[in-house]
Write a protein that holds these residues in place. Structure first.
Motif, PDB file in Angstrom:
ATOM      1  N   GLN A  65      -3.008   3.533   1.558  1.00 19.14           N
ATOM      2  CA  GLN A  65      -2.640   3.434   0.149  1.00 19.14           C
ATOM      3  C   GLN A  65      -3.172   4.617  -0.654  1.00 19.14           C
ATOM      4  OE1 GLN A  65      -3.451  -0.420  -1.607  1.00 19.14           O
ATOM      5  NE2 GLN A  65      -3.084  -1.457   0.323  1.00 19.14           N
ATOM      6  N   LEU A  66      -4.420   5.024  -0.402  1.00 24.86           N
ATOM      7  CA  LEU A  66      -4.973   6.152  -1.154  1.00 24.86           C
ATOM      8  C   LEU A  66      -4.224   7.445  -0.843  1.00 24.86           C
ATOM      9  CD1 LEU A  66      -8.833   5.528  -0.968  1.00 24.86           C
ATOM     10  CD2 LEU A  66      -7.338   5.306  -2.952  1.00 24.86           C
ATOM     11  N   VAL A  67      -3.921   7.696   0.412  1.00 20.41           N
ATOM     12  CA  VAL A  67      -3.183   8.907   0.766  1.00 20.41           C
ATOM     13  C   VAL A  67      -1.801   8.905   0.114  1.00 20.41           C
ATOM     14  CG1 VAL A  67      -2.097  10.143   2.689  1.00 20.41           C
ATOM     15  CG2 VAL A  67      -4.428   9.297   2.913  1.00 20.41           C
ATOM     16  N   ASP A  68      -1.141   7.756   0.113  1.00 17.52           N
ATOM     17  CA  ASP A  68       0.196   7.669  -0.474  1.00 17.52           C
ATOM     18  C   ASP A  68       0.137   7.836  -1.990  1.00 17.52           C
ATOM     19  OD1 ASP A  68       3.144   6.823  -0.017  1.00 17.52           O
ATOM     20  OD2 ASP A  68       2.469   5.512  -1.627  1.00 17.52           O
ATOM     21  N   VAL A 103       7.952   0.098   6.882  1.00 17.77           N
ATOM     22  CA  VAL A 103       7.467  -1.140   6.262  1.00 17.77           C
ATOM     23  C   VAL A 103       6.492  -0.827   5.133  1.00 17.77           C
ATOM     24  CG1 VAL A 103       6.049  -3.185   6.689  1.00 17.77           C
ATOM     25  CG2 VAL A 103       7.876  -2.584   8.277  1.00 17.77           C
ATOM     26  N   HIS A 104       5.626   0.167   5.361  1.00 20.67           N
ATOM     27  CA  HIS A 104       4.683   0.547   4.313  1.00 20.67           C
ATOM     28  C   HIS A 104       5.413   1.088   3.086  1.00 20.67           C
ATOM     29  CE1 HIS A 104       1.243   2.216   2.261  1.00 20.67           C
ATOM     30  NE2 HIS A 104       1.740   3.437   2.362  1.00 20.67           N
ATOM     31  N   GLU A 105       6.475   1.867   3.311  1.00 18.60           N
ATOM     32  CA  GLU A 105       7.238   2.397   2.188  1.00 18.60           C
ATOM     33  C   GLU A 105       7.959   1.287   1.434  1.00 18.60           C
ATOM     34  OE1 GLU A 105       7.181   5.363   1.059  1.00 18.60           O
ATOM     35  OE2 GLU A 105       5.966   6.258   2.633  1.00 18.60           O
ATOM     36  N   LEU A 106       8.338   0.220   2.105  1.00 21.27           N
ATOM     37  CA  LEU A 106       8.983  -0.904   1.423  1.00 21.27           C
ATOM     38  C   LEU A 106       7.975  -1.732   0.629  1.00 21.27           C
ATOM     39  CD1 LEU A 106      11.426  -2.194   4.190  1.00 21.27           C
ATOM     40  CD2 LEU A 106      12.027  -0.975   2.106  1.00 21.27           C
ATOM     41  N   ARG A 107       6.747  -1.847   1.141  1.00 22.98           N
ATOM     42  CA  ARG A 107       5.761  -2.690   0.483  1.00 22.98           C
ATOM     43  C   ARG A 107       5.366  -2.132  -0.888  1.00 22.98           C
ATOM     44  NH1 ARG A 107       2.284  -2.774   4.190  1.00 22.98           N
ATOM     45  NH2 ARG A 107       2.672  -4.816   5.123  1.00 22.98           N
ATOM     46  N   THR A 108       5.281  -0.816  -1.017  1.00 25.32           N
ATOM     47  CA  THR A 108       4.820  -0.218  -2.275  1.00 25.32           C
ATOM     48  C   THR A 108       5.754  -0.517  -3.438  1.00 25.32           C
ATOM     49  OG1 THR A 108       3.670   1.536  -1.047  1.00 25.32           O
ATOM     50  CG2 THR A 108       4.148   1.944  -3.372  1.00 25.32           C
ATOM     51  N   PRO A 109       7.078  -0.259  -3.343  1.00 21.37           N
ATOM     52  CA  PRO A 109       7.939  -0.607  -4.492  1.00 21.37           C
ATOM     53  C   PRO A 109       8.063  -2.108  -4.714  1.00 21.37           C
ATOM     54  CG  PRO A 109       9.259   0.156  -2.637  1.00 21.37           C
ATOM     55  CD  PRO A 109       7.840   0.419  -2.274  1.00 21.37           C
ATOM     56  N   ALA A 155       5.303  -3.140  -6.822  1.00 22.76           N
ATOM     57  CA  ALA A 155       5.569  -2.725  -8.201  1.00 22.76           C
ATOM     58  C   ALA A 155       6.531  -3.684  -8.893  1.00 22.76           C
ATOM     59  CB  ALA A 155       6.128  -1.304  -8.210  1.00 22.76           C
ATOM     60  N   ILE A 156       7.540  -4.169  -8.178  1.00 25.62           N
ATOM     61  CA  ILE A 156       8.486  -5.132  -8.760  1.00 25.62           C
ATOM     62  C   ILE A 156       7.764  -6.411  -9.143  1.00 25.62           C
ATOM     63  CG2 ILE A 156      10.503  -6.546  -8.245  1.00 25.62           C
ATOM     64  CD1 ILE A 156      11.524  -4.268  -6.497  1.00 25.62           C
ATOM     65  N   VAL A 157       6.874  -6.887  -8.267  1.00 23.68           N
ATOM     66  CA  VAL A 157       6.116  -8.092  -8.580  1.00 23.68           C
ATOM     67  C   VAL A 157       5.260  -7.885  -9.826  1.00 23.68           C
ATOM     68  CG1 VAL A 157       4.308  -9.637  -7.742  1.00 23.68           C
ATOM     69  CG2 VAL A 157       6.114  -8.894  -6.199  1.00 23.68           C
ATOM     70  N   GLY A 158       4.590  -6.729  -9.909  1.00 23.34           N
ATOM     71  CA  GLY A 158       3.732  -6.472 -11.049  1.00 23.34           C
ATOM     72  C   GLY A 158       4.499  -6.395 -12.352  1.00 23.34           C
ATOM     73  N   PHE A 159       5.645  -5.695 -12.368  1.00 24.80           N
ATOM     74  CA  PHE A 159       6.426  -5.577 -13.596  1.00 24.80           C
ATOM     75  C   PHE A 159       7.022  -6.927 -14.008  1.00 24.80           C
ATOM     76  CE2 PHE A 159       6.878  -0.967 -12.367  1.00 24.80           C
ATOM     77  CZ  PHE A 159       6.040  -0.520 -13.370  1.00 24.80           C
ATOM     78  N   SER A 160       7.465  -7.718 -13.032  1.00 24.60           N
ATOM     79  CA  SER A 160       8.011  -9.034 -13.379  1.00 24.60           C
ATOM     80  C   SER A 160       6.933  -9.933 -13.978  1.00 24.60           C
ATOM     81  CB  SER A 160       8.637  -9.672 -12.142  1.00 24.60           C
ATOM     82  OG  SER A 160       7.657  -9.881 -11.138  1.00 24.60           O
ATOM     83  N   GLU A 161       5.709  -9.845 -13.455  1.00 21.88           N
ATOM     84  CA  GLU A 161       4.621 -10.624 -14.039  1.00 21.88           C
ATOM     85  C   GLU A 161       4.311 -10.157 -15.463  1.00 21.88           C
ATOM     86  OE1 GLU A 161       1.395 -10.197 -11.341  1.00 21.88           O
ATOM     87  OE2 GLU A 161       2.089 -11.791  -9.993  1.00 21.88           O
ATOM     88  N   MET A 162       4.377  -8.851 -15.721  1.00 21.28           N
ATOM     89  CA  MET A 162       4.152  -8.353 -17.076  1.00 21.28           C
ATOM     90  C   MET A 162       5.202  -8.876 -18.046  1.00 21.28           C
ATOM     91  SD  MET A 162       3.130  -4.406 -16.154  1.00 21.28           S
ATOM     92  CE  MET A 162       3.112  -3.945 -17.882  1.00 21.28           C
TER      93      MET A 162
END
Length: 597
Positions: A27-30, A379-385, A388-395
């Motif tokens: 995660q940090l490298v990405d 799979v890692h590239e799919l998990r990151t966005p 983000a979708i979960v976080g924005f929907s919660e906001m």
């Protein structure tokens, strides 16, 4: 006012397990490499501390994922000092300004600077800085001690025997006296001095001086610059003498790769009675009529079909097990043979050859090894966005950025729910890839199955109410030996999959028993709608509620549970009445029974 705490969240993660260490490193490298968070000192220090704990394969995959991502100079400097498989992908594509490149060059290894020398997009100032490292980067290091090289070109070269410090030779020890002169450091060496460090040159020189040979042109020490022709002549003479004195090599038998064709003949019953060009033991007595596994050989059914019709066949598959020249896969072709006088069928004559590239269904070995790693990167590239979708929907749902109408809040809640389901599917895919690549880290410990089942059932109560089903928790408890997180994941996916196949009023009963082979058996009643072989059956989705439990399908979920059970040292079996999950007991069953007595 917006506040991004992504970096703080990642740095606050628990680093006690190997899985968490690898996850934080990726995660940090990405995040830093793609400019989503700044390259702060604390983040770079955390990455540097994680490098010894993260496997090289994970670090290399993260470096390849930064292709053309324009990582900052601090991250490039950190990864460039890592192993070459990590540094190379970053150094090939990193985009830094001239000052950053110049500051980075001294910290690079010679191999890293060699990669930069092959780039054509660096400025002239960076190339000049690279050239300044030439004398140190081009040194051939083989552990030998080479005598001093005269600094002035017109000085005579030291005797060849004095320039080499080999191991003492019993024959020439009394003839060659090693020099005691100190080694004079210099940035450049003559071609002759470098040639003296080559093993074949050193052997030729020692051989010539031991035999008392004189130089080619005169017996006096050569004057002026070093003459390479002298060394070349000595090398040729040494090779010629060594070849004449070498014993004659025994004839080499052809290896398996060299044998790529053979011929064969069968009798009227299709039994192979003659073969030429290969070891005949695995072939003699094999019949074209017996398709499938026949002892040590497996013959394609197309040959049997052609034999019944007395027709020719082409490129039927033959697989020979074991080792030797005949082992492996073959493509056989044959034509029927008839007696010219009577017209009676007498058998087949044919040839066999090795399959060419592209004629087999199996991918090349390097692709099979690389595919799971590439899949895990995807799979890692799919998990990151998705996060983000979960976080924005919660906001949106919590109205953090301002008032939101109720219909939009309901939409945001639905987005969050489906995004979390997608995250669960992504986690399942990542788990399957880690199992396939033997990258799953397990920490065995005693785990109470009843407690884990109770926790799983509490999490699945909304799904139970939606399906109208009931789960009966086992009345007794048993402890198994395994990784707690993996067991929770196994039971959670198993129970959720079974609930997706239940109907209203159905009860999913569970019972724990101790087996006779040191295992704990969890018997779970099979729902009526669950196929006996759900791995091969086609999923029938009655409504959208099943997507909450098995987004990738029932077959995938059951196969994942079975693979995870095998990783834990157990197994999963399905019959018409129940599913039987076996896991290793925390203490031997015999000890449990003795304690009860």
């Amino acid at each position: 006012m917006r506040f991004d705490d992504t970096l703080d969240t990642v740095l606050a993660a628990d680093l006690s397990s190997a899985f968490e260490q690898q996850s934080v490193y990726r995660q940090l490298v990405d995040l830093i490499g793609r400019g989503r968070v700044p390259a702060e000192d604390r983040a770079i220090e955390t990455l540097a501390a994680l490098i010894p704990q993260v496997p090289l394969a994970v670090r290399s995959a993260s470096a390849r994922g930064l292709a053309f991502a324009r990582p900052p100079a601090a991250l490039v400097a950190l990864m460039a000092r890592d192993e070459l498989s990590v540094a190379a992908p970053v150094l090939r594509t990193a985009m830094l300004d001239d000052g950053e490149w110049t500051a980075l060059l001294p910290a690079l290894a010679p191999s890293g600077r060699a990669i930069l020398r092959h780039r054509r997009d660096l400025s002239s100032s960076v190339l000049r800085a690279l050239e300044s490292f030439g004398p140190s980067d081009y040194v051939l290091e083989d552990g030998r001690e080479v005598a001093a090289v005269p600094a002035v070109a017109d000085q005579p070269l030291a005797p060849v025997a004095d320039a080499i410090a080999p191991e003492p030779d019993p024959v020439s020890q009394d003839q060659v006296t090693p020099r005691s002169d100190p080694v004079v450091a210099g940035p450049f060496s003559s071609f002759g001095a470098v040639a003296l460090t080559i093993p074949i040159v050193a052997d030729a020189v020692r051989d010539a001086e031991t035999r008392g040979d004189t130089p080619i042109e005169s017996t006096a020490a050569p004057e002026g610059p070093f003459e390479i022709a002298d060394v070349v002549a000595r090398i040729d003479a040494f090779r010629e003498r060594r070849e004449r004195s070498a014993p004659a090599a025994s004839p080499r038998l052809p290896d398996a790769a060299a044998v790529d064709r053979f011929r064969f003949e069968t009798d009227a019953k299709g039994v192979i009675g003659w073969a030429d060009g290969i070891g005949r033991a695995p072939l003699l007595g094999r019949s074209l009529m017996l398709a499938g596994q026949v002892g040590a050989a497996s013959i394609d059914a197309s040959a049997a079909g052609a034999f019944r019709q007395r027709a020719r066949f082409r490129d039927a598959r033959l697989t020979i097990d074991g080792e030797g020249l005949a082992a492996g896969g073959w493509l056989i072709s044959g034509v029927p043979v008839f007696d010219p006088a009577s017209g009676r069928f007498t058998g087949y004559r044919g040839t066999a050859r090795r399959p060419r590239a592209g004629e087999t269904a199996a991918p090349p070995k390097h692709e099979r090894n690389a595919r799971p790693d590439a899949f895990r990167q995807l799979v890692h590239e799919l998990r990151t966005p998705t996060n983000a979708i979960v976080g924005f929907s919660e906001m949106i749902e919590m109205q953090i950025l301002g008032p939101v109408a109720d219909p939009y809040r309901d939409r945001a809640q639905a987005i969050r729910r489906h995004a979390r389901d997608l995250l669960g599917a992504i986690d399942d895919l990542d788990l399957a890839a880690r199992i396939e690549t033997d990258a799953l880290t397990l920490r065995p410990e005693p785990v109470s199955l009843r407690a884990v089942i109770g926790s799983v059932v509490d999490d699945l109560l909304p799904l139970c109410e939606l399906r109208g089903a009931t789960i009966a928790i086992p009345s007794r408890d048993a402890a198994v030996q395994g990784d707690r997180h993996a067991i929770e994941r196994l039971l959670g996916r198993l129970v959720a999959t079974l609930l997706s196949a239940t109907r209203a009023g159905e009860v999913v009963a569970m019972e724990l028993t101790a087996g006779d082979d040191g295992e704990i058996e969890l018997a779970v009643a099979r729902p009526l709608a669950l196929a006996i072989d759900p791995v091969m059956a086609v999923d029938e989705i009655e409504d959208d509620s099943t997507l909450d439990a098995a987004p990738l399908g029932t077959g995938f979920a059951i196969r994942l549970v079975g693979n995870l059970a095998r990783e834990l040292g157990g197994s999963l079996a399905i019959d018409e009445q129940q599913l039987l999950l076996k896991l290793p007991a925390a203490t031997p069953v015999s000890a449990q029974r003795a304690s009860k007595l």
